[in-house]
Design a protein around this motif. Sequence first.
Motif, short mmCIF file in Angstrom:
data_model
loop_
_atom_site.label_atom_id
_atom_site.label_comp_id
_atom_site.label_asym_id
_atom_site.label_seq_id
_atom_site.Cartn_x
_atom_site.Cartn_y
_atom_site.Cartn_z
N HIS A 197 30.25 39.13 42.27
CA HIS A 197 30.76 39.90 43.40
C HIS A 197 30.16 41.31 43.44
CE1 HIS A 197 33.62 36.94 44.83
NE2 HIS A 197 33.84 36.64 43.56
N GLU B 211 34.52 41.64 49.95
CA GLU B 211 34.45 40.48 49.04
C GLU B 211 35.87 40.00 48.75
OE1 GLU B 211 32.02 38.53 47.14
OE2 GLU B 211 30.93 39.13 48.94
N PHE C 280 38.93 37.86 45.41
CA PHE C 280 38.42 36.83 44.50
C PHE C 280 39.31 36.68 43.28
CE2 PHE C 280 35.83 40.68 43.90
CZ PHE C 280 35.97 40.92 42.54
#
Lengths: 326, 326
Positions: free
Chosen positions: B157, B318, B321
């Motif tokens: 990431h 992102e 996660f």
Amino acid sequence: VKLKARIGIDVMGSDNSPADLLAAAASLLPSLPSAVELIAIATSDQETLAKSLGLGFLFAREVIGMEENPLLALRRKKNSSLYIGLRHLKEGNLDAFVSAGNTGALISAAKMVLGAFPKILRPALLALMPTKKRPVAVLDVGANLELKAKHLIQFAHLGIAYQKARGIEHPRVGLLNIGSEASKGTAEIRLAYKTLQTLPSFAGNIEGKAVFDGEVDVLVTDGFTGNVFLKTAEGIASLVLDRLSAHIPSTIRAHLDDLRKHLHYAEYPGALLCGVKGTVVKCHGYSTPQAFANGIRGAIEFSSIHFIEILKKELEKEGSFAYPES
Amino acid sequence: VKLKARIGIDVMGSDNSPADLLAAAASLLPSLPSAVELIAIATSDQETLAKSLGLGFLFAREVIGMEENPLLALRRKKNSSLYIGLRHLKEGNLDAFVSAGNTGALISAAKMVLGAFPKILRPALLALMPTKKRPVAVLDVGANLELKAKHLIQFAHLGIAYQKARGIEHPRVGLLNIGSEASKGTAEIRLAYKTLQTLPSFAGNIEGKAVFDGEVDVLVTDGFTGNVFLKTAEGIASLVLDRLSAHIPSTIRAHLDDLRKHLHYAEYPGALLCGVKGTVVKCHGYSTPQAFANGIRGAIEFSSIHFIEILKKELEKEGSFAYPES
């Protein structure tokens, strides 16, 4: 140099077709003394082709695939090309065995069938790589992924014996690390360093950069790092040569091609499975047929110099090395 | 592009003398806009020289040596050049901080002083390396030696956000491994693979050889392997270029020198400490003064494009996660 040798060649279970590998093996025949026999080990459908090409033939009922679980495959397929080759090697019917098949299965079967030398806890895949001076023996390049200090120490002794067998009187050993200080690296590497320090041939930790200066003859590392090391070297060499070739006049392109051969893994005679009682050469599954032929050439060389006998004697001289607990 | 920047430069505690590093920093001044200030951080004996060279100066009472235990040193030396630089960066007095000092101490201090972005478990050292296509961001190249799957996932990431911040719309991520199959590698790598598979940008496992073909924009690995990868690439590139230069006419030697620059780690703008809230560039302890100057140039570039703000936004995108347990 002994000119008589029987080389067993497993042409099954790699990314290449058996026919391509048979052709690659046969391409060597014109340059070999007649007392060197190349014996294909394959399923029966390959027999006609193999014989028509001038190769010997040993029939194998089964094949172990690249993707198979090694231990399961070995339990189920006692008549696979891989097993048959190793059994003939053990019995002395073959002087060396070459395979591009399932690495894990090859290593496990070699340990079971041939056995390892005394004090060798784990055989390693050893590759010879170019440096600015003489080639360095790198081990392990992929047989064992996670290792204890005692395995690294064992690899040092194996590498020393290997280079002595190749004629280097006082091989120097380096431990692949991310810095030269004793405090660098993982706990197992630091422990290995402590024990290796007592060896007169130990040159300490060495970084990936310095390896290519040729300061050591043996580079000790775990199979994961060693494999990355080997393939990175191949990749960057290819990158440099590609970038250069655009700018290079044809008159000196020959030097480039020559260098490319020396730096491409594919031009190396495969990796030697070092530590088992027999000459076993592993080629990459994705080896080109040309690289496979070079692997066979390497195996012939190893058997012609009675490599295993010399290795055995050198390991005995290395003598009573001890392993730390970790 | 913002032309105003204040770059803090720690010239203490590396293998080079402070005077050499001050001179290297000053050599950049003629090519910099006047609104870019280079501020040396050093012990008081360097003040006269720094100022005479046109550099700013921040006084540090203490120095952390290369060989010192990072955590002990940080506990004892709150007035070291390294701490002082990071504190000024935190407070906004500096836009970036460059150091060639003790890596462990730099990373630990940066985490403590600057803090990490949300969900970033461990900052990583990121290096940009050349390929046959565009450069690949390799992380970690040395901050964390032994890692769990969750750390590798976090690096993916971080690498994606980094490449997006550099303007690559859909960066592709590869996991450095010894084969492309999901079953390859260590237990932690296999676990990381399982989670990363759910990312559309994940290109799977990638071998050291294929990295240089430029198939991925982000290469995820642990700090030990990544460091070996980086230094091996440097070593083999130097080997190839050395062997070639003997055969190359002077007319095209310029191409070779150009390539040498691109392939030598020393010509790279240091490694970025990626994941902390601030632009921190780490140069090798053994960096040449020239390489150190390039590290400073890199830091100026990072701060001129507001790199940290973009990185922060990309990491937020992102988003959520998750990490597996291992």
